[in-house]
Design a protein around this motif. Structure first.
Motif, PDB file in Angstrom:
ATOM      1  N   VAL A  27      24.941  23.676 -70.736  1.00 39.41           N
ATOM      2  CA  VAL A  27      23.866  24.433 -70.095  1.00 39.41           C
ATOM      3  C   VAL A  27      22.803  24.690 -71.156  1.00 39.41           C
ATOM      4  CG1 VAL A  27      23.199  26.602 -69.011  1.00 39.41           C
ATOM      5  CG2 VAL A  27      25.343  25.506 -68.351  1.00 39.41           C
ATOM      6  N   PHE A  28      21.598  24.175 -70.897  1.00 39.87           N
ATOM      7  CA  PHE A  28      20.497  24.273 -71.870  1.00 39.87           C
ATOM      8  C   PHE A  28      19.267  24.733 -71.102  1.00 39.87           C
ATOM      9  CE2 PHE A  28      17.736  21.540 -74.955  1.00 39.87           C
ATOM     10  CZ  PHE A  28      17.294  22.683 -75.588  1.00 39.87           C
ATOM     11  N   GLY A  29      18.760  25.936 -71.389  1.00 42.86           N
ATOM     12  CA  GLY A  29      17.685  26.491 -70.594  1.00 42.86           C
ATOM     13  C   GLY A  29      18.167  26.719 -69.176  1.00 42.86           C
ATOM     14  N   ASP A  30      17.439  26.183 -68.195  1.00 40.96           N
ATOM     15  CA  ASP A  30      17.842  26.356 -66.799  1.00 40.96           C
ATOM     16  C   ASP A  30      18.395  25.068 -66.204  1.00 40.96           C
ATOM     17  OD1 ASP A  30      15.563  24.829 -66.617  1.00 40.96           O
ATOM     18  OD2 ASP A  30      14.601  26.050 -65.061  1.00 40.96           O
ATOM     19  N   ARG A  31      18.979  24.220 -67.076  1.00 40.65           N
ATOM     20  CA  ARG A  31      19.524  22.945 -66.598  1.00 40.65           C
ATOM     21  C   ARG A  31      20.963  22.761 -67.081  1.00 40.65           C
ATOM     22  NH1 ARG A  31      15.599  19.869 -64.233  1.00 40.65           N
ATOM     23  NH2 ARG A  31      17.132  18.207 -64.013  1.00 40.65           N
ATOM     24  N   VAL A  32      21.703  21.953 -66.330  1.00 38.55           N
ATOM     25  CA  VAL A  32      23.065  21.560 -66.678  1.00 38.55           C
ATOM     26  C   VAL A  32      23.048  20.064 -66.990  1.00 38.55           C
ATOM     27  CG1 VAL A  32      25.480  21.530 -65.967  1.00 38.55           C
ATOM     28  CG2 VAL A  32      23.917  23.262 -65.032  1.00 38.55           C
ATOM     29  N   TYR A  33      23.675  19.670 -68.111  1.00 44.38           N
ATOM     30  CA  TYR A  33      23.702  18.276 -68.543  1.00 44.38           C
ATOM     31  C   TYR A  33      25.144  17.761 -68.492  1.00 44.38           C
ATOM     32  CZ  TYR A  33      18.962  19.205 -70.063  1.00 44.38           C
ATOM     33  OH  TYR A  33      17.635  19.547 -70.081  1.00 44.38           O
ATOM     34  N   VAL A  34      25.305  16.581 -67.897  1.00 45.02           N
ATOM     35  CA  VAL A  34      26.618  15.979 -67.650  1.00 45.02           C
ATOM     36  C   VAL A  34      26.598  14.551 -68.150  1.00 45.02           C
ATOM     37  CG1 VAL A  34      28.316  15.371 -65.888  1.00 45.02           C
ATOM     38  CG2 VAL A  34      26.897  17.420 -65.582  1.00 45.02           C
ATOM     39  N   ALA A  35      27.552  14.178 -69.009  1.00 46.37           N
ATOM     40  CA  ALA A  35      27.612  12.817 -69.546  1.00 46.37           C
ATOM     41  C   ALA A  35      28.771  12.055 -68.924  1.00 46.37           C
ATOM     42  CB  ALA A  35      27.760  12.856 -71.060  1.00 46.37           C
ATOM     43  N   TYR A  36      28.573  10.743 -68.739  1.00 45.99           N
ATOM     44  CA  TYR A  36      29.579   9.873 -68.135  1.00 45.99           C
ATOM     45  C   TYR A  36      29.998   8.754 -69.084  1.00 45.99           C
ATOM     46  CZ  TYR A  36      28.905  11.838 -63.458  1.00 45.99           C
ATOM     47  OH  TYR A  36      28.855  12.674 -62.376  1.00 45.99           O
ATOM     48  N   GLY A  37      31.288   8.452 -69.040  1.00 45.50           N
ATOM     49  CA  GLY A  37      31.845   7.273 -69.678  1.00 45.50           C
ATOM     50  C   GLY A  37      32.689   6.519 -68.675  1.00 45.50           C
ATOM     51  N   GLY A  38      33.641   5.722 -69.177  1.00 46.03           N
ATOM     52  CA  GLY A  38      34.496   4.936 -68.301  1.00 46.03           C
ATOM     53  C   GLY A  38      35.915   5.478 -68.270  1.00 46.03           C
ATOM     54  N   LEU A  39      36.742   4.799 -67.524  1.00 50.02           N
ATOM     55  CA  LEU A  39      38.158   5.121 -67.419  1.00 50.02           C
ATOM     56  C   LEU A  39      38.919   4.498 -68.583  1.00 50.02           C
ATOM     57  CD1 LEU A  39      38.321   4.229 -63.652  1.00 50.02           C
ATOM     58  CD2 LEU A  39      38.653   6.547 -64.531  1.00 50.02           C
ATOM     59  N   ALA A  40      40.087   5.041 -68.896  1.00 52.36           N
ATOM     60  CA  ALA A  40      40.951   4.426 -69.907  1.00 52.36           C
ATOM     61  C   ALA A  40      41.239   2.991 -69.484  1.00 52.36           C
ATOM     62  CB  ALA A  40      42.247   5.212 -70.043  1.00 52.36           C
ATOM     63  N   GLY A  41      40.979   2.065 -70.394  1.00 51.66           N
ATOM     64  CA  GLY A  41      41.116   0.649 -70.084  1.00 51.66           C
ATOM     65  C   GLY A  41      39.787  -0.073 -70.068  1.00 51.66           C
ATOM     66  N   ASP A  42      38.669   0.690 -70.045  1.00 46.80           N
ATOM     67  CA  ASP A  42      37.320   0.111 -70.089  1.00 46.80           C
ATOM     68  C   ASP A  42      37.117  -0.973 -69.030  1.00 46.80           C
ATOM     69  OD1 ASP A  42      36.215   1.699 -72.012  1.00 46.80           O
ATOM     70  OD2 ASP A  42      36.594   0.333 -73.674  1.00 46.80           O
ATOM     71  N   CYS A  43      37.590  -0.701 -67.819  1.00 49.29           N
ATOM     72  CA  CYS A  43      37.533  -1.719 -66.774  1.00 49.29           C
ATOM     73  C   CYS A  43      36.287  -1.555 -65.911  1.00 49.29           C
ATOM     74  CB  CYS A  43      38.774  -1.621 -65.887  1.00 49.29           C
ATOM     75  SG  CYS A  43      38.874  -0.018 -65.034  1.00 49.29           S
ATOM     76  N   ALA A  44      35.982  -2.581 -65.150  1.00 42.83           N
ATOM     77  CA  ALA A  44      34.965  -2.553 -64.100  1.00 42.83           C
ATOM     78  C   ALA A  44      33.582  -2.242 -64.668  1.00 42.83           C
ATOM     79  CB  ALA A  44      35.366  -1.584 -62.990  1.00 42.83           C
ATOM     80  N   ASN A  45      32.660  -1.966 -63.762  1.00 38.81           N
ATOM     81  CA  ASN A  45      31.254  -1.881 -64.130  1.00 38.81           C
ATOM     82  C   ASN A  45      30.826  -0.431 -64.305  1.00 38.81           C
ATOM     83  OD1 ASN A  45      28.569  -2.517 -64.602  1.00 38.81           O
ATOM     84  ND2 ASN A  45      28.063  -2.580 -62.423  1.00 38.81           N
ATOM     85  N   TYR A  46      30.928   0.068 -65.551  1.00 41.42           N
ATOM     86  CA  TYR A  46      30.404   1.396 -65.854  1.00 41.42           C
ATOM     87  C   TYR A  46      29.373   1.292 -66.967  1.00 41.42           C
ATOM     88  CZ  TYR A  46      33.105   1.894 -70.206  1.00 41.42           C
ATOM     89  OH  TYR A  46      33.586   1.740 -71.483  1.00 41.42           O
ATOM     90  N   ILE A  47      28.424   2.218 -66.958  1.00 43.07           N
ATOM     91  CA  ILE A  47      27.376   2.273 -67.976  1.00 43.07           C
ATOM     92  C   ILE A  47      27.207   3.732 -68.370  1.00 43.07           C
ATOM     93  CG2 ILE A  47      24.921   1.926 -68.458  1.00 43.07           C
ATOM     94  CD1 ILE A  47      25.000  -0.434 -66.494  1.00 43.07           C
ATOM     95  N   GLY A  48      27.299   4.021 -69.664  1.00 47.63           N
ATOM     96  CA  GLY A  48      27.177   5.387 -70.150  1.00 47.63           C
ATOM     97  C   GLY A  48      25.849   6.016 -69.759  1.00 47.63           C
ATOM     98  N   SER A  49      25.901   7.287 -69.390  1.00 45.36           N
ATOM     99  CA  SER A  49      24.684   7.954 -68.938  1.00 45.36           C
ATOM    100  C   SER A  49      24.802   9.452 -69.132  1.00 45.36           C
ATOM    101  CB  SER A  49      24.407   7.643 -67.462  1.00 45.36           C
ATOM    102  OG  SER A  49      25.460   8.131 -66.644  1.00 45.36           O
ATOM    103  N   VAL A  50      23.643  10.130 -69.088  1.00 44.96           N
ATOM    104  CA  VAL A  50      23.569  11.585 -69.014  1.00 44.96           C
ATOM    105  C   VAL A  50      22.738  11.921 -67.790  1.00 44.96           C
ATOM    106  CG1 VAL A  50      22.878  13.719 -70.155  1.00 44.96           C
ATOM    107  CG2 VAL A  50      23.680  11.780 -71.525  1.00 44.96           C
ATOM    108  N   VAL A  51      23.256  12.799 -66.951  1.00 45.08           N
ATOM    109  CA  VAL A  51      22.520  13.245 -65.774  1.00 45.08           C
ATOM    110  C   VAL A  51      22.377  14.759 -65.843  1.00 45.08           C
ATOM    111  CG1 VAL A  51      23.197  11.315 -64.324  1.00 45.08           C
ATOM    112  CG2 VAL A  51      24.655  13.321 -64.427  1.00 45.08           C
TER     113      VAL A  51
END
Length: 447
Positions: A190-214
């Motif tokens: 929580v930074f100011g009046d926003r919430v920041y959420v980061a994404y990675g992949g599942l254990a095994g690094d399978c399928a189509n994922y791309i790291g991101s922050v939303v």
């Protein structure tokens, strides 16, 4: 007051709590604002700089199990302490408030049905619900969590800490790739009046994922996102999530697929509050790191004075200047430190780093060179925190909590605490330590 102290004060007084003082209670709120108090632990490793220090923790005493709370699933995120209660979230997608003295449930909020391993392309958590550490926002009296639901849906919720009412609920999906292939492990910020959420992949690094922050506002509106410009992978999954340095959020990024053209993977990225990339560092070995899965994404960046320490799977520690990360190969100094997985803590001129063969205490010389001051017990592989004259760290393989000497890393006390999730990290408050376990939460007295 030195620059690091000023930045830590700013992180605690403004970043964690939101910009400016909280608004007064009103009839429209239906509840009073929950102010932070001595002993509170409102986010991963205490504050948005991730110092991991409980400065007012009671001196180390005789360790014992105060209570164990069996909840409806494993607690992978670090428990929080806000308003005289312990907050925890489970892999069954339930948020709990517990009595810190007894572990009794004061309220619970079930968000939905978690994803099951059978519906996911790979992974090692079953069911998969709330994994990343929650974050508290004083301005709204809400604790925020990211719940993964059956079908791969990702939902941000804001739960009122006084009542347990779910006041915010909004989808916050990774912007690219297959949503079923993404896992949310990094702590929320929580930074100011926003919430920041980061994404990675599942254990095994399978399928189509791309790291991101939303990101969304604390009211659940105005979504923003940043995606690593790679074709696949580059997960942002280190447990500490976003580390706030002034007006920038620092994230560690895992390996991408490219070994020919640099794609922002295997890096430390600095993002603006509007999620524009404003700076980066990557080792000049980035191509080989990507090829061998030896990236920087396994451990959160560490702020120490005017420096950032970045250590990952290869074991090399890179020292960066915090307001100019250096680009590719632009570190101030480097040295072999350890393979690091998790989140660090800091006090004074020393950083305590999580390592797979026991934590290290690291100091930075005037020329930027990092030096290992000590290397502790080889089985303590969790993420360390500091308080009461001790460094607290677990062996999550064998379920042991250690209190180590900050001076030399020797064991001052230890206690069996039961089965723990990967990267478990002690929350320190009052005279207790709290740990998420594979069955709920355990409270340790004598901390």
């Amino acid at each position: 007051m030195n620059r690091n102290c000023l930045r830590t004060v700013f992180a605690i007084a403004v970043v964690v709590l939101g910009a400016g003082p909280p608004a007064p209670a009103s009839a429209a709120d239906g509840h009073s604002r929950q102010q932070l108090a001595s002993g509170d632990w409102p986010t991963y490793h205490h504050d948005n700089a991730r110092t991991g220090e409980a400065a007012d923790l009671a001196p180390l005493g005789t360790l014992g199990t105060a209570w164990q709370a069996t909840l409806d699933g494993a607690v992978y995120g670090q428990p929080l302490v806000v308003g005289g209660q312990v907050l925890a979230a489970t892999e069954n997608d339930t948020v709990y408030a517990l009595d810190p003295a007894t572990g009794a449930v004061r309220w619970s909020a079930h968000i939905g049905e978690p994803a099951r391993r059978a519906e996911l392309p790979c992974g090692n958590i079953d069911p998969l619900g709330i994994t990343g550490t929650m974050a508290y926002d004083q301005a709204t009296s809400r604790v925020f969590a990211l719940a993964e639901l059956t079908g791969g849906q990702h939902v941000l919720v804001g739960v009122n800490v006084n009542t347990g009412a779910v006041e915010v609920r909004t989808e916050l999906e990774p912007p690219k790739g297959d949503r079923l292939a993404h896992q949310q492990r990094a702590a929320l910020t929580v930074f100011g009046d926003r919430v920041y959420v980061a994404y990675g992949g599942l254990a095994g690094d399978c399928a189509n994922y791309i790291g991101s922050v939303v990101s969304a506002t604390t009211a659940g509106s105005d979504p923003l996102s940043y995606s690593v410009p790679t074709t696949r992978e580059a997960g942002i999954w280190a447990p500490g999530g976003g580390v706030v340095d002034g007006q920038r959020l620092l994230y560690a990024v895992g390996n991408g697929e490219s070994t020919t053209g640099y794609d922002d993977s295997d890096s430390v990225l600095a993002l603006s509050p509007t999620l524009q990339r404003v700076d980066l560092f990557a080792p000049d070995t980035w191509a080989d790191d990507n090829a061998q899965d030896l990236d920087l994404g396994s451990s959160s960046p560490t702020l120490l004075g005017d420096h950032v320490i970045a250590v990952g799977k290869r074991g090399t520690g890179y020292v960066l200047h915090h307001d100019n990360l250096g680009g590719i190969g632009g570190q101030q100094a480097k040295a072999e430190i350890c393979q690091s997985f998790g989140g660090s803590s800091t006090k004074g001129d020393t950083a305590y780093l999580p390592c797979n063969d026991g934590p290290r205490a690291v100091r930075i010389a005037a020329d930027g060179t990092p030096t290992v001051a000590w290397h502790a017990d080889g089985t303590a592989n969790g993420s360390p925190t500091i308080g009461g004259g001790a460094v607290w760290v677990v062996d999550w393989n064998d379920g042991v909590l250690y209190a180590l000497s900050p001076a030399d890393g020797t064991v001052l006390a230890q206690l069996d605490v039961g089965a723990l999730p990967h990267f478990a990290s002690p929350t320190l408050s009052g005279d207790h330590a709290y740990l998420g376990t594979m069955t709920g939460v355990v409270a340790v007295s004598g901390a």
